[in-house]
Structure formats: structure tokens, C-alpha cells
Design an enzyme around this catalytic site. Sequence first.
Site, mmCIF file in Angstrom:
data_model
loop_
_atom_site.group_PDB
_atom_site.id
_atom_site.type_symbol
_atom_site.label_atom_id
_atom_site.label_comp_id
_atom_site.label_asym_id
_atom_site.label_seq_id
_atom_site.Cartn_x
_atom_site.Cartn_y
_atom_site.Cartn_z
ATOM 1 N N HIS A 1 0.843 -1.216 0.000
ATOM 2 C CA HIS A 1 0.000 0.000 0.000
ATOM 3 C C HIS A 1 0.868 1.252 0.000
ATOM 4 O O HIS A 1 0.556 2.234 -0.652
ATOM 5 C CB HIS A 1 -0.911 0.008 1.243
ATOM 6 C CG HIS A 1 -1.957 -1.049 1.231
ATOM 7 N ND1 HIS A 1 -3.306 -0.777 1.271
ATOM 8 C CD2 HIS A 1 -1.856 -2.405 1.171
ATOM 9 C CE1 HIS A 1 -3.992 -1.917 1.231
ATOM 10 N NE2 HIS A 1 -3.129 -2.908 1.177
ATOM 11 N N ASP B 1 -5.266 6.126 2.102
ATOM 12 C CA ASP B 1 -5.508 4.748 1.666
ATOM 13 C C ASP B 1 -6.950 4.323 1.967
ATOM 14 O O ASP B 1 -7.552 4.781 2.958
ATOM 15 C CB ASP B 1 -4.530 3.817 2.413
ATOM 16 C CG ASP B 1 -4.546 2.405 1.862
ATOM 17 O OD1 ASP B 1 -3.681 2.058 1.061
ATOM 18 O OD2 ASP B 1 -5.481 1.649 2.231
HETATM 19 P P1 AWU Z 1 2.283 -6.510 -3.982
HETATM 20 O O1 AWU Z 1 0.997 -5.738 -4.170
HETATM 21 O O2 AWU Z 1 2.810 -7.215 -5.175
HETATM 22 O O3 AWU Z 1 2.125 -7.622 -2.888
HETATM 23 P P2 AWU Z 1 1.924 -7.505 -1.307
HETATM 24 O O4 AWU Z 1 3.193 -7.081 -0.670
HETATM 25 O O5 AWU Z 1 1.366 -8.809 -0.903
HETATM 26 O O6 AWU Z 1 0.799 -6.369 -1.169
HETATM 27 C C1 AWU Z 1 -2.076 -4.999 -1.885
HETATM 28 O O7 AWU Z 1 -0.998 -5.169 -0.978
HETATM 29 C C2 AWU Z 1 -2.205 -6.143 -2.815
HETATM 30 O O8 AWU Z 1 -3.184 -5.908 -3.782
HETATM 31 C C3 AWU Z 1 -2.540 -7.307 -1.943
HETATM 32 O O9 AWU Z 1 -2.948 -8.424 -2.746
HETATM 33 C C4 AWU Z 1 -1.324 -7.652 -1.146
HETATM 34 C C5 AWU Z 1 -0.504 -6.466 -0.651
HETATM 35 N N1 AWU Z 1 8.748 -6.158 -3.463
HETATM 36 C C6 AWU Z 1 10.107 -5.998 -3.634
HETATM 37 O O10 AWU Z 1 10.545 -4.987 -4.185
HETATM 38 N N2 AWU Z 1 10.945 -6.989 -3.216
HETATM 39 C C7 AWU Z 1 10.475 -8.123 -2.614
HETATM 40 O O11 AWU Z 1 11.291 -8.987 -2.255
HETATM 41 C C8 AWU Z 1 9.068 -8.282 -2.452
HETATM 42 C C9 AWU Z 1 8.232 -7.280 -2.879
HETATM 43 C C10 AWU Z 1 7.878 -5.061 -3.891
HETATM 44 C C11 AWU Z 1 7.207 -5.365 -5.215
HETATM 45 C C12 AWU Z 1 5.866 -4.664 -5.062
HETATM 46 C C13 AWU Z 1 5.603 -4.726 -3.567
HETATM 47 C C14 AWU Z 1 4.697 -5.878 -3.202
HETATM 48 C C15 AWU Z 1 -1.902 -3.708 -2.654
HETATM 49 O O12 AWU Z 1 -0.561 -8.388 -2.056
HETATM 50 O O13 AWU Z 1 7.977 -4.828 -6.292
HETATM 51 O O14 AWU Z 1 5.980 -3.302 -5.448
HETATM 52 O O15 AWU Z 1 6.836 -4.926 -2.933
HETATM 53 O O16 AWU Z 1 3.378 -5.461 -3.450
#
Ligand code: AWU
Length: 465
Positions: free
Chosen positions: A21, A120
Site C-alpha cells: 500500500h 488509503d
Molecule cells: P504486492 O501488491 O505485489 O504484494 P503484497 O506485498 O502482498 O501487497 C495490496 O498489498 C495487494 O493488492 C494485496 O494483494 C497484497 C498487498 N517487493 C520488492 O521490491 N521486493 C520483494 O522482495 C518483495 C516485494 C515489492 C514489489 C511490489 C511490492 C509488493 C496492494 O498483495 O515490487 O511493489 O513490494 O506489493
Amino acid sequence: DKGDGGLAAHALVFPFPSQGHMIPLLDLAHHLSLQGVSVTVLVTPGNLPILRRLLSRAPAIKTLVLPFPPHPSLPAGVENSKDLTADQFLPLMHALSFLHEPFLRWARTTPSPPDFIVSDFFLGWTQRTAAELGVPRVAFCPSGALFLSVVHDLWREMPQRGDAAAGEDFPVEFPSLPGSPVFPWRHLSSLYRRCREGNPLCEFVREGFLQNISSWGYVFNTFMDLEAPYLDHLRAELGHRRVWAVGPLAPPGDGDRDGDSVLSAGAMAWLDACPAGTVVYVCFGSQAELNPAQTAALAAALERSGSRFVWCLRVTPAGSAVAYGGAPEGFEERTAGRGLVIRGWAPQVAILAHPAVGAFLTHCGWNSAMEGITAGVVLLTWPMSADQFATARLLVEAGVAVGACEGPDSVPDPDELARVIAESVGGRRSEAAESVRLRKKALQAVAEGGSSSDDLRDLVTAIFQ
Ligand code: AWU
């Protein structure tokens, strides 16, 4: 109009403290700041470090740091969902609502109070704060318009909606939505299902979503070509056109995200040695938890696929009830040379943008979906919870995704998953062409003159009104 007719434009941006978020809303704050809006970001102390990269690149952005309100269901000192388990999500939402008074006190004493609030959609109570301040509030949805359309229907009609005792496959229909989608009960928002099972915070959550519906507008990290029918549905349902689609959001300029530079350098060097389009990147976001059986099946599939892979393994946070699966004994030795396991925060956007990556096995978190589309790779979907089932459906209908697995408890058949993985980076799947087509649409949307770029400008104009 805020009544004073002034051209002041001071937006208070309030992200929900969860990586998925915060990341996109901070990108939006950066874009607003670049368009001349004076921005103040509201965080609690534990989340201030997350703003480091943003503040170094946009020094004009100010911060408002308010103490995290204590909550009986949350361990002291924890202020971000990445350090909490799924059943502590509701108390996190509830705890933040106790910032209403401190937020009002600040706004009434600061020499330059905000005249606009972007918060949010998990902070629906800020609608009341904005009303007391007499300023408009726009709800930021970090997910897609399809999901939000389902959510509005669910929370508004909650009493008549699917019965928790109806069983996991109970079909819940949404006749008022474009295409009249039907979702099995288990695919509906986990917040909603948890409330239907009698969670004491149910009324608080429902009230928050109803407050969002009465907000001055919505801003989404999505784009017209992907979700036009659902964006139009929301405009009709809300009775106004203040529904802005400004995605895919990324940091202005170089598009990389904060991350461990050593991990990043290592991953980039490893990918540089791989031929174009031959690597599958595997990551389940910042919240999802694979259990040991799922991790073992995934490892077996990666091994049997014979394909190259980068697997981002989430390490179990301290105190987590679930012991996350670790890579099986000997797995890394057996796949050395064609597989890279990353433990910790992977540089996801940089990895997806690398030409060696041809496919992304994802839990369909909305940001991962946007980043996968922007990278133009084949998406292998393994939705786990929340909005991820809706997102997986959208991606399959868009032709860019292949269902690899489904649900938090399902364990994929390793041979079947191995075959899907091998095909996805073997250039033999039709989704590859669709992914390139949708990538072009996403890039056009955010380019000058594109639908998302126009919506961002329209939102800024509304803030300056
Ligand atoms: P992403 O939305 O992909 O996944 P969640 O962290 O699970 O976020 C909501 O927030 C989603 O719609 C929900 O389903 C729930 C949650 N990242 C990174 O850079 N490195 C890592 O090792 C892991 C993640 C970044 C990635 C993305 C974010 C994850 C909105 O999923 O690039 O931007 O973290 O957000």
C-alpha cells in the site's frame, strides 16, 4: 472547491503501513510534488525509514510523524503489516483510526493546514477527519477497479450477501458489475470473509468502506486499457467522474525501488549471464506465506522444469505463527548455475525489467501485477488471498497470464507446474505476445498524452481548485 477559492495546494498523503500500500502511494506523492503540489506524508515513527528514498529524491516533501496508537491486539513497537500475521491486519487498521484526534490537533495548529487529503482506502475513517476540517478527501485504492467494484457491492449489501456457513465454493454473483462475474466464496476479500465469521471489528471495517464510497473521489494505480469497464462502472455507481486511473505507478525517473544494493548487484550480475527471456522470476510479495509443503512442491517444479529461475524466498518474521518453507536440502546445490535463491527484499522492479526474465510466478498482489505488465513478461498466477483472485482473473482475461496454482492451502502438482514454467520461458505460449501488447498499452497510458498521465493532471487540477 474548498470555499476559499485560493490556489493553495497542500495535500496531506496518508498511506496504510503495508508495503503493497505504501510503495504506490509514495510514488503518487512524488508525482504530485513534481506537479507543484505541496505534499506532507503522514507516518508513524516505525515507518519513517521507508520514506528515506522518497525524501532524498523529493526534498520538498514534508513529513508528519504521529505516535502509533497502542492496541491490545498488537505487539508493542510493531507498526507495519510486514511484521504482523494475517489475523493482526484488522487490529492494525483499527489502531490507526485513533490518529483521528492527533491528526485534527495538528491540522488546527499548523501554520499551513492541508486543503486536500489523499488517504488509503483502509483508512476510510479519515473521511470524517476531512469533513471536520472542511477539506476534500480522495481515497487511494492500491488495488484494481474490478476488485473495488466487488468490495463496494459486498460491504454495501453485507446483510444479504453470501453466508459464511455456505461453504468455500458457494458462488457469489455480482450481476451489477460488467460481465456479471461470479466468485466462489473463498475468492472474496479475506477481510470480508473474516468479518462475516463474526470478527468484532466487522462494523468498523464496513463503516470505513462506506466512508470511502462517500469520499470526494478515488485514485487508482491502474490504467484505462486494463480496466475501463470497471472504472466506468464505479463512476456510474458513485454518480461522479472523480475516479482517476494514474497507473502503472513507478518512481519518476529511474523506476527502481528501495532495496539491498548488495542483493541487487548480485542478482543483476547473475541475470546478465542468462540469455534473453529464459528466466522465471518467483516472488509472493511482502505478505504471503508459503507453507513447507507448497515450498517443497515449488522447488521440485523449478528443479524439474530445467529452466533458469530467480526465487525470492521470504524469511519468516520473528513471532510469525507460520514457519515459512525454506528451500529443501540440497536444492540450491542441484540447481546451481541455473537458479538463484534470494533471501530478503529482492530488487523486484529491476529484476522484472531485466531482458533475461521471460516469466513471473506471482501471487498477483496488485503492484506485482502492474510491474509484471510493465515488464511485458508472461504471468504465472498463484493467487493467495485478498484481491489476488480478482487480479488473477483479470490477468487471465487480459490474455497475459496462466493459472499456475490457486489458494493459500493448495499444493501444486510439481510435474504440471514444471511443464507450465518450462513453456512460459520457452517462447511457446500465446500469452507472451499478449504480454508485449499490454505492456505497450501500459507505457502509452503513463506517457505524455496517455490516459493515466491525463488523469494525473486532472487530479492535480482538482487539488488546485
Ligand atoms: P504486492 O501488491 O505485489 O504484494 P503484497 O506485498 O502482498 O501487497 C495490496 O498489498 C495487494 O493488492 C494485496 O494483494 C497484497 C498487498 N517487493 C520488492 O521490491 N521486493 C520483494 O522482495 C518483495 C516485494 C515489492 C514489489 C511490489 C511490492 C509488493 C496492494 O498483495 O515490487 O511493489 O513490494 O506489493
